[in-house]
Design a protein around this motif. Structure first.
Motif, mmCIF file in Angstrom:
data_model
loop_
_atom_site.group_PDB
_atom_site.id
_atom_site.type_symbol
_atom_site.label_atom_id
_atom_site.label_comp_id
_atom_site.label_asym_id
_atom_site.label_seq_id
_atom_site.Cartn_x
_atom_site.Cartn_y
_atom_site.Cartn_z
ATOM 1 N N HIS A 1 45.376 4.671 49.679
ATOM 2 C CA HIS A 1 45.138 5.412 48.434
ATOM 3 C C HIS A 1 45.926 4.835 47.267
ATOM 4 O O HIS A 1 45.430 4.795 46.137
ATOM 5 N N ASP B 1 35.858 8.228 52.243
ATOM 6 C CA ASP B 1 37.086 8.726 51.618
ATOM 7 C C ASP B 1 37.725 9.781 52.520
ATOM 8 O O ASP B 1 38.939 9.755 52.785
ATOM 9 N N HIS C 1 41.327 9.867 54.324
ATOM 10 C CA HIS C 1 42.294 10.976 54.163
ATOM 11 C C HIS C 1 42.911 11.337 55.515
ATOM 12 O O HIS C 1 44.124 11.512 55.641
ATOM 13 N N HIS D 1 35.978 5.449 44.118
ATOM 14 C CA HIS D 1 37.196 5.677 44.904
ATOM 15 C C HIS D 1 36.952 5.501 46.411
ATOM 16 O O HIS D 1 37.695 4.800 47.102
ATOM 17 N N ASN E 1 38.562 2.697 49.132
ATOM 18 C CA ASN E 1 39.273 3.056 50.362
ATOM 19 C C ASN E 1 38.633 2.396 51.573
ATOM 20 O O ASN E 1 39.322 1.842 52.438
HETATM 21 FE FE LIG Z 1 40.712 10.019 48.469
#
Ligand SMILES: [Fe+2]
Length: 387
Positions: free
Chosen positions: A267, A198, A202, A281, A285
């Motif tokens: 996202h 994740d 980002h 999550h 991703n």
């Molecule tokens: Fe995230």
């Protein structure tokens, strides 16, 4: 004279302390904020670990009372936020201490919004829709990935519509984050992998975002360098404090980058998956990453090539298409090195699910900063390629 235009850019960040035993400063900071009764927002998993007791002791040592709210699931629901807000008011709390991964921290942000703005959490969806600042919020992250402890984002699951809503406002930037590698030494391998990927997403999305800036670029690229080296090491050696510290540092830098440059199509699509199917999550991703780069690459190839260099790719290619292949290969190798090897179809997603998923993804605010504007067919194709 140069004709380069330097557009105005703002950078928002909270105070943070990073290092061993940072969590033990919770009591001192609560006292600094002149509060007397905090709500500790955490989850049941966290309560089972020993780490939380040392944090509660630091509160008691400073004469701070606390009420624990742990009714928080992964992908926190709107009704969990509202229940926490009720308890906050009943217990006459005057500050929040969030301990855990992104879910308890986002839930605490939601509680803070509701108790000061006196409305339902779902009323605050979108950008800059919060009028009144939240009560003091002290965060102690226990995963290296969400960076909710430094970001101006909160993601809450609308349980009726089964979609995740994103709330973005500098009014929900925490007051302080106490970033301590010690609790991470007991983080399970799966969570290490998902949250770490994740964080990498980002940084990648912040770096190619059309709201990126020289300041966010520095944080994003350095975060990719750190995480591509140390995430596999932390995954293989969970108790190694140095490796854990480096993953937290990488996650922090990624958080500072995306909090200020925002995110993108990965996202937006992961939020849709997580809202409808309650999937992890970070795993969503990670599984969307390669297909999304196939879509975005041609819009900003130089940016993607820089990401590859930060990952350690020594390009042998002669054209952009081959370079894209080498970048994607490096990301696949990184993902597989932390045990994320399955496809979406193996976790229950089929072609039939895609139209609904795409309809929700195209409404997500993270799409606004994606370097290439997709239509609904593009999003359906990216999902299909990732199946
Ligand atoms: Fe995230």
């Amino acid at each position: 004279m140069t004709d380069i235009r330097h557009e105005l850019r703002k950078f928002v960040a909270p105070e943070f302390i990073i290092g061993e035993d940072a969590r033990l400063l919770a009591g001192r900071y609560a006292k600094n904020y002149s509060v007397s009764h905090v709500m500790v927002v955490t989850d049941e998993q966290m309560l089972k670990t020993g780490w939380i007791s040392s944090i509660l002791e630091s509160l008691t040592a400073e004469g701070i009372q606390y009420t624990i709210f742990s009714d928080v699931n992964p992908n926190p629901r709107d009704f969990e936020v509202m229940k926490g807000a009720d308890l906050y008011r009943e217990s006459r709390c005057d500050a929040l201490v969030a301990i855990g991964g992104g879910s308890p921290i986002d839930c605490a942000k939601g509680i803070g919004i509701v108790v000061t703005n006196h409305s339902h959490i779902l009323d605050f969806e979108g950008v800059d829709n919060i009028s009144v600042s939240s009560p003091p919020l002290i965060c102690i992250p226990t995963t290296a990935g969400s960076a909710a402890d430094v970001s101006q984002f909160a993601v809450i699951n609308d349980s009726r519509r089964k979609v995740k809503i994103t709330i973005i406002s500098k009014k929900i930037v925490p007051d302080i984050s106490l970033i301590d590698p010690i609790p991470l030494t007991t983080l399970p391998k799966g969570l290490t992998a998902h949250t770490g990927m994740d964080a990498i997403v980002h940084s990648i999305e912040a770096y190619v975002s059309n709201a990126s800036s020289p300041v966010t670029d520095i944080h994003a690229l350095e975060s990719i360098r750190i995480l591509s080296k140390y995430l596999p090491l932390a995954y293989q050696n969970p108790e190694n404090l140095h490796y854990r510290y480096q993953t937290l540092l990488g996650s922090l830098l990624a958080g500072l980058a995306f909090s200020n440059a925002s995110l993108g199509i990965i996202h937006a699509m992961a939020h849709s998956l997580g809202g409808e199917y309650d999937l992890t999550h970070g795993e969503c991703n990670a599984l969307l990453l390669e297909s999304a780069i196939e879509f975005n690459f041609s819009t900003c190839p130089d940016r993607y090539l820089s990401i590859g260099r930060a990952l350690g790719v020594d390009y042998q290619c002669s054209d952009a298409e081959q370079c894209k292949g080498e970048l994607i290969q490096a990301l696949t190798k990184l993902r597989e090195s932390v045990g994320i090897v399955q496809r979406f179809r193996q976790i229950g997603i089929s072609m039939d699910c895609i139209p609904d998923l795409a309809r929700n993804a195209i409404r997500d605010p993270c799409l606004a900063t994606n370097p290439r504007e997709p239509d609904i067919r593009d999003i359906e194709q990216i999902y299909a390629r990732a199946l």
